[in-house]
Scaffold this active site. Structure first.
Site, mmCIF file in Angstrom:
data_model
loop_
_atom_site.group_PDB
_atom_site.id
_atom_site.type_symbol
_atom_site.label_atom_id
_atom_site.label_comp_id
_atom_site.label_asym_id
_atom_site.label_seq_id
_atom_site.Cartn_x
_atom_site.Cartn_y
_atom_site.Cartn_z
ATOM 1 N N GLU A 174 5.691 55.411 14.600
ATOM 2 C CA GLU A 174 3.858 55.606 14.444
ATOM 3 C C GLU A 174 3.950 56.590 15.144
ATOM 4 O O GLU A 174 4.893 57.224 16.080
ATOM 5 C CB GLU A 174 3.407 54.761 15.539
ATOM 6 C CG GLU A 174 2.505 55.519 16.764
ATOM 7 C CD GLU A 174 2.255 54.147 17.411
ATOM 8 O OE1 GLU A 174 0.707 54.123 17.960
ATOM 9 O OE2 GLU A 174 2.390 52.997 17.727
ATOM 10 N N LYS A 207 10.245 35.222 24.324
ATOM 11 C CA LYS A 207 9.584 35.577 23.444
ATOM 12 C C LYS A 207 7.856 34.654 23.247
ATOM 13 O O LYS A 207 7.622 34.897 21.926
ATOM 14 C CB LYS A 207 10.594 34.759 21.627
ATOM 15 C CG LYS A 207 11.923 35.411 21.505
ATOM 16 C CD LYS A 207 12.613 35.407 20.824
ATOM 17 C CE LYS A 207 13.774 36.056 20.719
ATOM 18 N NZ LYS A 207 14.860 35.455 19.733
ATOM 19 N N ASP A 265 16.860 42.810 21.093
ATOM 20 C CA ASP A 265 15.887 41.371 20.632
ATOM 21 C C ASP A 265 14.525 42.308 20.208
ATOM 22 O O ASP A 265 13.283 42.245 21.516
ATOM 23 C CB ASP A 265 16.162 39.937 21.201
ATOM 24 C CG ASP A 265 15.748 39.575 20.080
ATOM 25 O OD1 ASP A 265 14.642 39.566 18.646
ATOM 26 O OD2 ASP A 265 15.753 37.805 20.429
ATOM 27 N N HIS A 283 -4.566 61.466 17.597
ATOM 28 C CA HIS A 283 -4.230 60.894 16.855
ATOM 29 C C HIS A 283 -4.152 61.716 14.846
ATOM 30 O O HIS A 283 -3.112 61.140 14.155
ATOM 31 C CB HIS A 283 -4.475 59.322 16.249
ATOM 32 C CG HIS A 283 -3.316 58.885 17.567
ATOM 33 N ND1 HIS A 283 -2.789 58.015 17.093
ATOM 34 C CD2 HIS A 283 -3.230 58.463 18.403
ATOM 35 C CE1 HIS A 283 -1.889 56.691 17.798
ATOM 36 N NE2 HIS A 283 -2.201 57.542 18.791
#
Length: 583
Positions: free
Chosen positions: A262, A394, A470, A568
């Protein structure tokens, strides 16, 4: 050569069993059945002795590698009895090891003449150390060497990747495509992880008719991921790593690695680090450090489930349970057990410290020990699953937001007013108002769970990928509430992030891969801390929180100043003229 000796010996005619038995009995001072009985007795005696000593050491927390003289004697006796019992059904097998037959010595000359051929045929590199395919060694070399086939060329649909394979590789590719050879078994069959990945990759392209052009194969150690990081690899994905910082946190500077695709993310975090540094740095506090696992068990009635709940929550029973739990690891230490009941089902949330490891496997082993222990007291307990989602792993969950999971960290900084104006290009009042309406009120309107922030998950995920964590655990690790307040008569800005469930480790999993290990080394938290177990993972958690603080500060400033779209378009868009691109 040992394989060939056995094959030659196997090809000989077998001597009469009567003659062998007579020779064996002539050599033994005692009858065979007495010797067998003695060795059987010795074997089971030393096994029982060693197991009892092992259990006693575990109970007393004595290191297993410290052995006494009697234990050393028992180990030697165990090995000796094992060697004898291997040849129990034919004692001539043991004698053949100590005294090879004349036919073996007779075949030495032939083996010496052809040894260079065997060495040449068996000179493959085996980086992953798996089971070797030594079938080519079993065949005696021919008197006349056969011409080797020319290697075939597979272009792999990528002009930059050329892979030379032999006819053996071609046959293996065809067997994978046909389904004769399972793709997952290539590493064990070939003994070469890189070769297995190349064959699997080509088989995949042929079976699907799709090209893997652009997915690199070379330049990666596939042996390092075998059995621990990834199964059935066909290549690896390249993610650029940028550096934000230096982040001045608790009096130390850190260059924070961030793996992301990104645009503008690293630049934004870097600007936040600059603002924090110019204002004197940030400070952090670690509130909790404990990984959780919550199995679900079922009883025949709600009353029995409640009895187990009361048993586990009784302080008198905590010490015996912690002793059982702590046997699973020298780092695992049980901290608490929290129970929740739903009808006749009971959820047991265990919390324990795990050293420098993230600790999911560690806490799971400890929980299994406790469940086995409880089975004796509650034989009607039915364990439905080692994880009952009351952990919660998660998934966004209020229990993690309230109770915490992993590391709970608060990080704060006071940003000077002139830094807000000159570096962040906004003002204190605008930031405070935007934070209230966006991060607090807006998130409440959306029914957010732990999402009272601008983009904490952006920073958490980028740091996680770079350091071998993770990535899926960014779900609960990104739980964060960002607070901003005007202080010093409205001149300066107090900003903080509270993150109750940062789940990180510096050992195990992806942290041992070369690239991720290098990023951990950059932060000074590589591997386990030998002086203070758990210190490295705790430090990494505070660095994550400090990086989130920098990211929140910069993005909120861009929103307050109306610079988000502009930045951006500058950093997250290609400058190529796409109007000329054909379909």
């Amino acid at each position: 050569m040992e394989v060939r000796r056995r094959s030659i010996a196997a090809a000989k005619p077998v001597h009469s069993k009567t003659i062998e038995e007579e020779e064996t009995h002539a050599q033994l001072p005692l009858p065979l059945y007495i010797i067998n009985a003695l060795f059987f007795t010795l074997f089971f005696t030393v096994v029982y002795y060693l197991l009892s000593r092992w259990r006693e050491k575990i109970r007393n927390s004595t290191p297993l590698h410290v052995v006494t003289l009697s234990e050393m004697v028992a180990i030697v006796a165990f090995v000796a009895s094992c060697i004898y019992l291997l040849g129990f059904f034919g004692i001539d097998f043991v004698q053949s090891i100590l005294r090879p037959s004349a036919d073996v010595w007779a075949s030495e000359d032939l083996e010496e003449e052809d040894s260079h051929v065997i060495i040449k045929d068996d000179s493959r590199n085996l980086p992953c150390g798996q089971a070797l395919d030594c079938s080519h060694v079993m065949t005696l070399p021919q008197p006349q060497p056969q011409p080797q086939p020319l290697p075939s060329l597979i272009i792999d649909h990528d002009p930059n990747t050329l892979t030379f394979t032999t006819e053996e590789d071609e046959e293996m590719i065809k067997s994978v495509v046909d389904g004769t050879t399972p793709s997952y078994s290539l590493e064990s069959k070939l003994g070469d992880c890189r070769r297995a990945a190349a064959i699997r990759r080509e088989a995949l392209q042929r079976s699907t008719g799709k090209s893997l052009h652009g997915l690199p194969l070379e330049g990666f150690d596939y042996g390092s991921i075998l059995g621990q990081c990834c199964e059935m690899p066909v290549g690896y994905v390249q993610i650029p790593v940028g550096i934000a910082g230096p982040l001045l946190l608790d009096g130390r500077e850190y260059s924070v690695p961030m793996a992301t695709t990104e645009g503008c993310l690293v630049a934004s975090a870097n600007r936040g680090c600059k603002a924090i540094h110019l204002s004197g740095g940030a400070t952090s506090v670690l509130l909790k450090d404990g990984m959780t696992r919550a199995p679900v068990v079922r009883f025949g009635s709600a009353k029995r489930a409640a009895e187990l709940k009361l048993f586990l929550e009784n302080p008198v029973n905590f010490d015996p349970l912690s002793m059982v739990f702590n046997k699973s690891s020298r780092f695992a230490r049980l901290q608490a057990i929290k129970c929740a009941i739903a009808g006749k089902n009971l959820y047991l949330r265990f919390t324990c410290s795990t050293g420098d490891a993230m600790g999911m496997n560690m806490v799971s082993k400890g929980v299994q020990n406790v469940l086995d222990f409880l089975q004796a007291e509650f034989p009607d307990m039915d364990v439905i699953g080692i994880s009952g989602n009351f952990c919660s792993d998660k998934k966004p969950a209020a229990v993690n937001w309230i109770e915490g999971r992993g590391k709970s960290v608060v990080c704060e900084a006071i940003i000077k007013g002139d830094v807000v104006r000159k570096v962040l290009k906004t003002n204190v009042d605008a930031l405070v108002e935007l934070n209230m309406l966006k991060n607090l009120t807006g998130s409440a309107m959306a029914g957010a769970l732990g999402g009272f922030n601008a983009h904490a998950s952006n920073i958490v995920t980028a740091v996680y990928i770079a350091t071998g964590q993770d990535p899926a655990q960014n779900v609960e690790s990104s739980h964060c509430i960002t607070m901003m307040e005007a202080i010093n008569d409205g001149k300066d800005l107090h900003v903080s992030v509270t993150m109750p469930s940062i789940e990180v480790g510096t050992v195990g999993g992806g942290t041992q891969l070369a690239s991720q290990s290098a990023c951990l080394n950059l932060l000074g938290v590589k591997g386990a801390n030998k002086e203070s177990p758990g210190a490295n993972s705790r430090l990494l958690a505070t660095i994550v929180a400090g990086s989130v603080l920098a990211g929140e500060l910069s993005l909120m400033s861009a929103l307050a100043a109306g610079q988000l779209v502009k930045s951006h378009m500058k950093y997250n868009r290609s400058s190529k003229d796409v109007t000329k691109a054909s379909s």
